[in-house]
Design an enzyme around this catalytic site. Structure first.
Site, PDB file in Angstrom:
ATOM      1  N   CYS A 132      57.142  38.628 -25.209  1.00  0.00           N
ATOM      2  CA  CYS A 132      56.803  39.188 -26.529  1.00  0.00           C
ATOM      3  C   CYS A 132      57.720  40.360 -26.869  1.00  0.00           C
ATOM      4  O   CYS A 132      57.523  41.473 -26.371  1.00  0.00           O
ATOM      5  CB  CYS A 132      55.349  39.629 -26.543  1.00  0.00           C
ATOM      6  N   CYS A 135      56.112  43.380 -28.603  1.00  0.00           N
ATOM      7  CA  CYS A 135      55.366  44.262 -27.690  1.00  0.00           C
ATOM      8  C   CYS A 135      56.308  45.128 -26.856  1.00  0.00           C
ATOM      9  O   CYS A 135      56.034  46.294 -26.628  1.00  0.00           O
ATOM     10  CB  CYS A 135      54.527  43.445 -26.701  1.00  0.00           C
ATOM     11  N   ASP A 136      57.400  44.549 -26.373  1.00  0.00           N
ATOM     12  CA  ASP A 136      58.143  45.199 -25.289  1.00  0.00           C
ATOM     13  C   ASP A 136      59.586  45.606 -25.602  1.00  0.00           C
ATOM     14  O   ASP A 136      60.242  46.226 -24.766  1.00  0.00           O
ATOM     15  CB  ASP A 136      58.159  44.256 -24.063  1.00  0.00           C
TER      16      ASP A 136
END
Ligand code: NAP
Length: 309
Positions: A132, A135-136
């Site tokens: 993701c 997200c990261d």
């Protein structure tokens, strides 16, 4: 005895639905499912969930959600629902050992990122490997990262990653791309993105002394040449699979398997609601899942009030 609400799945959508329905005195029963806590339990820092200015560790966030739902009386059960019968009322759910009846069901079984299944991938998930970028990506500033895949997700993730990384290599197993022309063009026009085609990733390599990605073992499918590519991060973007097997033939879904909802979180079966990634191929964020979990709880509460047995 028929339960007023049974929630299937324990990610942010499920726990938010549990919080709202338990505070509404509906005594919800929740089945945690195969991955208790959902996809956030395989991430490390979560920086984009509001209310945590310093960030929060994914499994910790899910544990807090669990405690908050339990505080108001949610009956959280380990295990998972193996089959459902939505053709009769109350609905019947089977957990492999027992059958239970439910007046309403909230489906929050989530989606699973498809992974490559190669050596090193599991071990390094959250330690340089991610599924993701939203997200990261911010953890990969000014370093070289790889994105694996050739669809729109891979193009989108690569493009997003260039905001942070110094260089992004898209690694695709074929020469033709599944991605739409517009997304492919955008990636090709981005000077920070390079393409490696006809290339499969065979292994994710770790440092001898620490759990951290150091590179990828690649094989060119035309020449059969095997190389090692030093890399600081690797994003697997080969699609998601909604967890909807047990609902086939009962709930309407699209061709990939995502549940279809109308008027908020209503499915085609009255009294069955869907929340979170299981019905969302587009946003797939913890906060959007939590939002639809709240909507499903309110929809179920209203439905029960209007359909008193
Ligand atoms: P996808 O279209 O199914 O593409 C998956 C990609 O991963 C394909 O290129 C596939 O290669 C590759 N792949 C699959 N298994 C692999 C494996 N084991 N090893 C290596 N490569 C593998 O999935 P997606 O990109 O997630 O897109 C899903 C849907 O969401 C699509 O309809 C897409 O248009 C949509 N979407 C839209 C947007 C947007 O418009 N902003 C953004 C993201 C996604 P092959 O081509 O060789 O099979």
């Amino acid at each position: 005895m028929s339960h007023k609400v049974v929630i299937i799945g324990s990610g942010p959508a499920g726990y938010t639905a549990a919080l709202y329905t338990s505070r509404a005195d509906l005594a919800p029963v929740m089945y945690e499912g195969l991955q208790p806590g959902g996809q956030l339990t395989i991430t490390t820092d979560v920086e984009n969930f509001p209310g945590f200015p310093e960030g929060v560790i994914g499994p910790d966030l899910m544990e807090r959600m669990k405690q908050q739902a339990a505080r108001f009386g949610t009956d959280v059960r380990p295990g998972y629902i193996k089959s459902v019968d939505f053709s009769k009322r109350p609905f019947v759910l089977n957990d492999g050992k027992n059958e239970l009846e439910a007046d309403t069901v909230i489906v929050s079984t989530g989606a699973t990122a498809r992974l490559l299944g190669i050596p090193g991938e599991d071990h390094l998930m959250g330690y340089g490997v991610s599924a993701c970028a939203t997200c990261d990506a911010a953890f990969f500033r000014d370093v070289h990262v790889a994105v694996i895949g050739g669809g729109d997700s891979a193009m989108e993730e690569a493009d997003y990653l260039t905001k942070f990384a110094s260089k992004v290599s898209i690694i695709h197993r074929r020469e033709e791309f599944r991605a739409s022309q517009i997304m492919l063009r955008r990636a090709k026009d981005n000077p920070k993105i390079e393409f490696l085609v006809n290339t499969v990733t065979e292994e994710m390599l770790t440092h001898d002394d620490k759990r951290r990605l150091r590179g990828l073992k690649l094989r060119n499918t035309v020449s059969d040449e095997v190389t090692e590519m030093p890399i600081d991060g690797c994003f697997v973007a080969i699609g998601h699979k909604p967890n909807t097997e047990i609902f086939k033939g009962q709930l309407e879904m699209d061709e990939v398997g995502y549940l279809q909802v109308h008027d908020g979180t209503h499915t085609n079966v009255e009294g069955v609601f869907a929340a979170g990634d299981v019905a969302d191929a587009e946003y797939r964020q913890a906060i959007t899942a939590a939002g639809t979990g709240c909507m499903a709880a309110l929809d179920a509460e209203r439905w029960l009030a209007n359909n008193k047995s």
